[in-house]
Motif scaffolding. Structure first.
Motif, PDB file in Angstrom:
ATOM      1  N   VAL A 106     -33.051   3.906 -82.893  1.00  0.00           N
ATOM      2  CA  VAL A 106     -32.096   2.905 -82.578  1.00  0.00           C
ATOM      3  C   VAL A 106     -30.553   3.406 -82.969  1.00  0.00           C
ATOM      4  N   ARG A 107     -29.762   3.754 -81.921  1.00  0.00           N
ATOM      5  CA  ARG A 107     -28.371   4.545 -82.410  1.00  0.00           C
ATOM      6  C   ARG A 107     -27.427   3.461 -82.740  1.00  0.00           C
ATOM      7  N   VAL A 108     -27.002   3.321 -83.850  1.00  0.00           N
ATOM      8  CA  VAL A 108     -25.964   2.309 -84.272  1.00  0.00           C
ATOM      9  C   VAL A 108     -24.626   2.622 -84.746  1.00  0.00           C
ATOM     10  N   MET A 109     -23.577   2.348 -84.078  1.00  0.00           N
ATOM     11  CA  MET A 109     -22.216   2.553 -84.527  1.00  0.00           C
ATOM     12  C   MET A 109     -21.834   1.047 -84.976  1.00  0.00           C
ATOM     13  N   SER A 110     -20.870   1.073 -85.833  1.00  0.00           N
ATOM     14  CA  SER A 110     -20.396  -0.399 -86.438  1.00  0.00           C
ATOM     15  C   SER A 110     -18.682  -0.261 -86.658  1.00  0.00           C
TER      16      SER A 110
ATOM     17  N   THR B  25     -12.374   1.257 -79.008  1.00  0.00           N
ATOM     18  CA  THR B  25     -11.897   2.672 -79.184  1.00  0.00           C
ATOM     19  C   THR B  25     -13.117   3.517 -79.805  1.00  0.00           C
ATOM     20  N   VAL B  26     -14.197   2.862 -80.459  1.00  0.00           N
ATOM     21  CA  VAL B  26     -15.435   3.692 -80.862  1.00  0.00           C
ATOM     22  C   VAL B  26     -16.332   3.855 -79.830  1.00  0.00           C
ATOM     23  N   LEU B  27     -16.468   3.034 -79.095  1.00  0.00           N
ATOM     24  CA  LEU B  27     -17.468   3.005 -78.007  1.00  0.00           C
ATOM     25  C   LEU B  27     -17.067   3.591 -76.657  1.00  0.00           C
ATOM     26  N   SER B  28     -15.698   3.823 -76.548  1.00  0.00           N
ATOM     27  CA  SER B  28     -15.131   4.360 -75.276  1.00  0.00           C
ATOM     28  C   SER B  28     -14.960   5.814 -75.664  1.00  0.00           C
ATOM     29  N   TYR B  29     -14.770   6.230 -76.853  1.00  0.00           N
ATOM     30  CA  TYR B  29     -14.189   7.595 -76.890  1.00  0.00           C
ATOM     31  C   TYR B  29     -15.136   8.862 -76.472  1.00  0.00           C
ATOM     32  N   ASN B  30     -14.883   9.576 -75.590  1.00  0.00           N
ATOM     33  CA  ASN B  30     -15.828  10.576 -74.998  1.00  0.00           C
ATOM     34  C   ASN B  30     -17.161   9.758 -74.482  1.00  0.00           C
ATOM     35  N   GLY B  31     -16.939   8.725 -73.956  1.00  0.00           N
ATOM     36  CA  GLY B  31     -18.042   7.797 -73.513  1.00  0.00           C
ATOM     37  C   GLY B  31     -19.127   7.727 -74.291  1.00  0.00           C
ATOM     38  N   ALA B  32     -18.850   7.558 -75.528  1.00  0.00           N
ATOM     39  CA  ALA B  32     -20.028   7.274 -76.605  1.00  0.00           C
ATOM     40  C   ALA B  32     -21.078   6.182 -76.437  1.00  0.00           C
ATOM     41  N   TYR B  33     -20.585   5.215 -75.803  1.00  0.00           N
ATOM     42  CA  TYR B  33     -21.448   4.042 -75.419  1.00  0.00           C
ATOM     43  C   TYR B  33     -22.674   4.405 -74.622  1.00  0.00           C
ATOM     44  N   ARG B  34     -22.516   5.578 -74.228  1.00  0.00           N
ATOM     45  CA  ARG B  34     -23.827   6.004 -73.119  1.00  0.00           C
ATOM     46  C   ARG B  34     -24.987   6.397 -74.122  1.00  0.00           C
ATOM     47  N   PHE B  35     -24.521   6.898 -75.404  1.00  0.00           N
ATOM     48  CA  PHE B  35     -25.447   7.488 -76.404  1.00  0.00           C
ATOM     49  C   PHE B  35     -25.516   6.355 -77.593  1.00  0.00           C
ATOM     50  N   THR B  36     -25.342   5.351 -77.311  1.00  0.00           N
ATOM     51  CA  THR B  36     -25.443   4.209 -78.640  1.00  0.00           C
ATOM     52  C   THR B  36     -26.104   2.971 -78.006  1.00  0.00           C
TER      53      THR B  36
ATOM     54  N   ALA C  59     -26.679  -0.173 -80.106  1.00  0.00           N
ATOM     55  CA  ALA C  59     -26.317  -1.091 -80.876  1.00  0.00           C
ATOM     56  C   ALA C  59     -25.070  -0.931 -81.389  1.00  0.00           C
ATOM     57  N   TYR C  60     -24.033  -1.897 -81.660  1.00  0.00           N
ATOM     58  CA  TYR C  60     -22.938  -2.027 -82.217  1.00  0.00           C
ATOM     59  C   TYR C  60     -23.065  -2.915 -83.217  1.00  0.00           C
ATOM     60  N   ALA C  61     -22.763  -2.668 -84.645  1.00  0.00           N
ATOM     61  CA  ALA C  61     -22.914  -3.561 -85.603  1.00  0.00           C
ATOM     62  C   ALA C  61     -21.668  -4.092 -86.403  1.00  0.00           C
TER      63      ALA C  61
ATOM     64  N   GLU D 155     -19.123 -10.121 -76.415  1.00  0.00           N
ATOM     65  CA  GLU D 155     -18.832  -9.839 -74.967  1.00  0.00           C
ATOM     66  C   GLU D 155     -18.553  -8.633 -74.830  1.00  0.00           C
ATOM     67  N   MET D 156     -17.779  -8.128 -76.065  1.00  0.00           N
ATOM     68  CA  MET D 156     -17.345  -6.606 -75.818  1.00  0.00           C
ATOM     69  C   MET D 156     -18.553  -5.798 -75.970  1.00  0.00           C
ATOM     70  N   ALA D 157     -19.631  -6.105 -76.842  1.00  0.00           N
ATOM     71  CA  ALA D 157     -20.812  -5.427 -76.860  1.00  0.00           C
ATOM     72  C   ALA D 157     -21.441  -5.196 -75.351  1.00  0.00           C
ATOM     73  N   LYS D 158     -21.609  -6.439 -74.662  1.00  0.00           N
ATOM     74  CA  LYS D 158     -22.223  -6.485 -73.694  1.00  0.00           C
ATOM     75  C   LYS D 158     -21.709  -5.780 -72.438  1.00  0.00           C
ATOM     76  N   SER D 159     -20.203  -5.825 -72.537  1.00  0.00           N
ATOM     77  CA  SER D 159     -19.382  -4.770 -71.306  1.00  0.00           C
ATOM     78  C   SER D 159     -19.732  -3.365 -71.356  1.00  0.00           C
ATOM     79  N   PHE D 160     -20.160  -2.925 -72.681  1.00  0.00           N
ATOM     80  CA  PHE D 160     -20.485  -1.478 -73.031  1.00  0.00           C
ATOM     81  C   PHE D 160     -21.930  -1.307 -73.002  1.00  0.00           C
ATOM     82  N   GLY D 161     -22.688  -2.335 -72.462  1.00  0.00           N
ATOM     83  CA  GLY D 161     -24.017  -2.123 -72.500  1.00  0.00           C
ATOM     84  C   GLY D 161     -24.738  -1.753 -73.718  1.00  0.00           C
ATOM     85  N   VAL D 162     -24.445  -2.393 -74.655  1.00  0.00           N
ATOM     86  CA  VAL D 162     -25.008  -2.137 -76.051  1.00  0.00           C
ATOM     87  C   VAL D 162     -25.261  -3.474 -76.721  1.00  0.00           C
TER      88      VAL D 162
END
Length: 807
Positions: A350-354, A365-376, A378-380, A426-433
């Motif tokens: 389970v790949r977690v950013m916070s 910023t954290v999830l969108s940078y270089n498409g990081a959401y695709r490799f994440t 969960a956002y904590a 809502e933000m997490a859902k928009s990124f699929g995490v």
């Protein structure tokens, strides 16, 4: 081996181990310290203050082995440790404890520990609470045989467990069915306090951030990781931390998914080998949560400074904070990739950013940078309820506290915190995490208070003990679920209520549930709300579909960083108003005075700081106008040859700092007859010798590449290279000297480029400092060194001491 870990030998009934199979909650562990009232380990020595850190308990000259055990103590000296501190009565059993040890010497016990029996290698002490209804206990090595020093000390409680039920203490074999395991004989197999296991078994996830000691930890190399054989796993930030093997074993025994936070400066090799161990040894029916460091966004932590420096150096953003967030995002994806390679996919990872709960801009910023959401996955965030710090200071009753916590006009009141959760969901859902909580709960703390009893601390304690706090927790958790949150990892395991906060759901590990409203609320929630999302209870993560494009999501209105949010983490991260470690501020040593023409008077020994297996810490420059601000000092204590008549004859210290361009060293010497210079060889007069191994290879011969021996001639003011140094025409260092009637101070600036080093936090170096002393002309009278025990450093770099670059 001082502590033998026997993996997989504990027989555990599956029905007992899997209490947590459908739990939606996790728990944070605590820092390993002698005042940790969660008491995770059966051997109290594993939570003790390191002998090396116990400055107020030590006397005389003490030498330590690589694991922190004193191997030589000067006559009349002593090496002390505190192994129990301020624990409420009942936290651990009262009665007769067994102290086992290897080697020869003499032990003494003080405070609430009383010796009742002793024989070679085994003492019996009693531990009983004092009149203050607390347990405080210290142990002293009063003498030790250098040929067979006292080591491997274990402090073990009475009784044991039945092998089939590790969650319950028993007094003896009569309470078991042939599978009795006594603590005295089987501590290396039992490892964990049964009361701790009983508390922890209700949680599906265990976040090991605190237990692993990664906050402000500069560890980079795999060989500097926490070791099972260390004297203690406790101590100050940068030193404390449980070994990886122990954390994996705890997860296996509890059948709980571990959450590991990787050290901010750790190398790819470190990350890979950590992942390899987990992949090989973690129960294959468990998932593993992986996070890069902890709260890298939080400006009080050195990991934030590291990320900011790295992000700016890489040119990720002109704004330093944005550069830090982007570096965090980039490095997180790197770390995730290593774990996925090791696990041959990401089904169990389970790949977690916070980020900060009050800033969806940071999330974006954290999830969108270089498409990081695709490799994440969960956002904590950490939803904490407290209302408003200034309003809390005006409170005059517990009712006032709860009014501030629930009044919508305060930014971090319960209703507003639930709104923030909804926006993050809502933000997490928009990124699929998934949205999960890495911490959360109440946050009643005033970091401006100077004592435990200062207002409003007593009101905070009372509020945390009040039944209404259970209602706060119930509403927070219900709001979390309703808003779309999934796993909620509360903060924290049982801990004592003090001015640093009242974060424990219990005040001590054995406290009755009836006295712990926060814990009752958690248990009621998890019983009424078993796993409500796919993949919660299995060993395979069920991932959300990733959006094809996040452009629309990025147009969503978001909030800037919330300036009212707490920019500190009590207990596990606030900027310390006192020297770090287990010494409470009221007992701590006073801060060092500003540097004078001589470094520090030798009659005030420095508070040295060692990390990662006994390496000295060199901090990054904090103030470019004063590169010595905050630099730790280290005293030279080893006499190599000749004669030195005490510190009035010769005494010395060194300190260092670093930035991206230079390594700075300062060497201060007090000498009753400074400046004697009548010989043709500088080391036969008063002189300074600086040894440096720039890649810390520490081989027995100089490598002719970056192993250096610098000799500073006090008579001519020049510096020459020893004959085994690299054969170079010029070394672009600068140095200056200030002399006084009783000594001198040498400042040296070494460009990293000259050492062929690209510096980074966590990097290791080899260093030693020698002072040559001549009081009467002719040949040298004596020589003082920091680390070497024999005068062979000029040809043998393995005698140098180890240092680590920190933040």
């Amino acid at each position: 081996m001082a502590f033998l870990l026997l993996l997989g030998l504990m027989a555990v009934k599956p029905a007992s181990a899997f209490y947590n199979s459908h739990s939606a909650l996790g728990t944070n562990t605590n820092e390993i310290m002698d005042d940790d009232s969660s008491v995770p380990f059966i051997d109290l020595m594993k939570m003790a203050l390191p002998f090396r850190e116990a400055h107020q308990l030590n006397k005389g000259h003490i030498e330590y082995d690589r694991y922190g055990w004193p191997k030589k103590i000067s006559t009349g000296g002593q090496a002390g440790t505190r192994f129990v501190s301020k624990l409420p009565a009942g936290t651990i059993p009262s009665g007769r404890y067994t102290v086992l040890y290897d080697g020869e010497g003499k032990l003494e016990y003080r405070n609430d520990a009383i010796l009742v029996e002793n024989m070679q290698g085994r003492d019996i002490i009693t531990l009983e609470p004092g009149k203050d209804n607390e347990l405080n206990a210290t142990l002293f090595i009063m003498a030790t045989n250098p040929a067979n020093p006292i080591r491997n000390i274990r402090i073990l409680p009475p009784g044991g467990i039945c092998g089939s039920n590790p969650f319950q203490r028993v007094a003896g074999a009569g309470q078991c069915r042939g599978d009795y395991l006594a603590f005295e004989q089987h501590s290396s197999k039992i490892i964990f306090n049964p009361d701790y296991l009983t508390y922890m078994r209700d949680f599906r996830v265990i976040r090991f951030m605190n237990m692993s000691g990664i906050t402000r930890n500069p560890v980079y190399a795999w060989e500097d990781r926490a070791s099972i054989d260390q004297q203690t796993w406790g101590g100050a930030e940068g030193i404390r931390g449980a070994p990886m093997e122990v954390m994996v074993e705890l997860a296996n025994r509890l059948h709980a998914d571990p959450w590991f936070s990787m050290p901010h400066a750790a190398s790819n090799d470190f990350i890979r080998r950590f992942a390899e161990y987990v992949q090989t040894n973690l129960d294959p029916t468990l998932k593993v949560y992986v996070e890069y460091s902890n709260e890298v966004w939080n400006g009080v932590f050195t990991q934030h400074a590291f990320a900011k420096q790295q992000g700016m150096q890489m040119g990720l953003d002109p704004d330093p904070n944005q550069a830090a967030y982007k570096f965090y995002s980039k490095r997180s994806v790197d770390v995730f990739g290593i774990w996925e390679q090791v696990f041959r996919g990401n089904k169990r990872v389970v790949r977690v950013m916070s980020g900060l709960v009050g800033s969806t801009q940071m999330t974006k910023t954290v999830l969108s940078y270089n498409g990081a959401y695709r490799f994440t996955d969960a956002y904590a965030v950490a939803p904490y309820v407290f209302g408003d710090a200034n309003a809390l200071r005006q409170a005059r009753s517990v009712n006032d506290i709860f009014r501030v916590m629930t009044d919508p006009k305060y930014p971090h009141s319960l209703p507003n915190e639930i709104k923030l959760i909804g926006k993050q969901a809502e933000m997490a859902k928009s990124f699929g995490v998934d949205l999960i909580a890495y911490e959360g709960g109440q946050h009643l703390v005033d970091m401006t208070t100077k004592s435990d009893s200062q207002h409003p601390n007593n009101l905070f304690y009372a509020a945390n003990r009040h039944p209404q706090m259970a209602s706060i927790y119930q509403q927070l958790l219900a709001g979390w679920k309703q808003a779309g949150g999934k796993l909620f990892v509360h903060f924290s395991s049982p801990r004592i209520y003090r001015k640093y906060g009242s974060f424990g759901t219990k005040e001590y590990i054995t406290q009755a549930d009836a006295q712990a409203p926060k814990h009752r609320a958690l248990m009621a929630f998890t019983r009424a709300n078993p796993c409500w999302w796919n993949g919660c209870s299995g060993n395979t993560l069920v991932r959300q579909a990733k959006p094809v494009s996040t452009l629309e999501a990025l147009k969503t209105q978001s909030e800037p960083l919330d300036a009212t949010a707490p920019q500190y983490e009590p207990i596990h991260g606030e900027p310390p108003p006192f020297p770090m470690g287990n010494i409470p501020p009221e007992e701590a040593m006073p801060p060092q005075a500003a540097v004078q023409p001589t470094l520090v008077t030798m009659r005030n020994a420095p508070s040295e700081q060692y990390v990662a297996g006994g390496n000295a810490l060199i901090r990054r420059v904090r103030n470019p106008a004063d590169v010595w601000q905050g630099a730790t000092a280290y005293q030279l204590r080893n006499m190599l040859n000749g004669k030195i008549d005490g510190t009035t004859d010769l005494a010395a210290m060194w300190q260092a700092s670093w930035d991206q361009q230079n390594l700075y060293l300062r060497i201060g010497v007090e000498d009753d007859r400074p400046g004697i210079s009548d010989s043709t060889l500088p080391w036969e007069d008063d002189a300074v010798e600086l040894y440096l191994d720039a890649d810390a290879s520490m081989r027995p011969q100089y490598d002719q590449y970056n192993d250096f021996h610098f000799i500073f001639d006090l008579k001519t003011g020049t510096v020459v290279l020893g004959k085994n140094s690299p054969k170079i025409d010029r070394m672009p260092l600068t140095h200056s000297m200030i002399r006084s009637s009783n000594g001198y101070m040498l400042d040296v600036t070494l460009p990293w480029s000259a050492l062929q080093v690209n510096p980074r936090s966590g990097q290791r170096l080899g260093i030693d400092v020698h002072i040559d002393d001549d009081d009467d002309g002719g040949d040298r009278d004596g020589k003082l060194a920091w680390k070497a025990k024999q005068d062979e450093s000029w040809q043998n770099p393995s005698l140098f001491g180890g240092v680590i670059l920190g933040e």
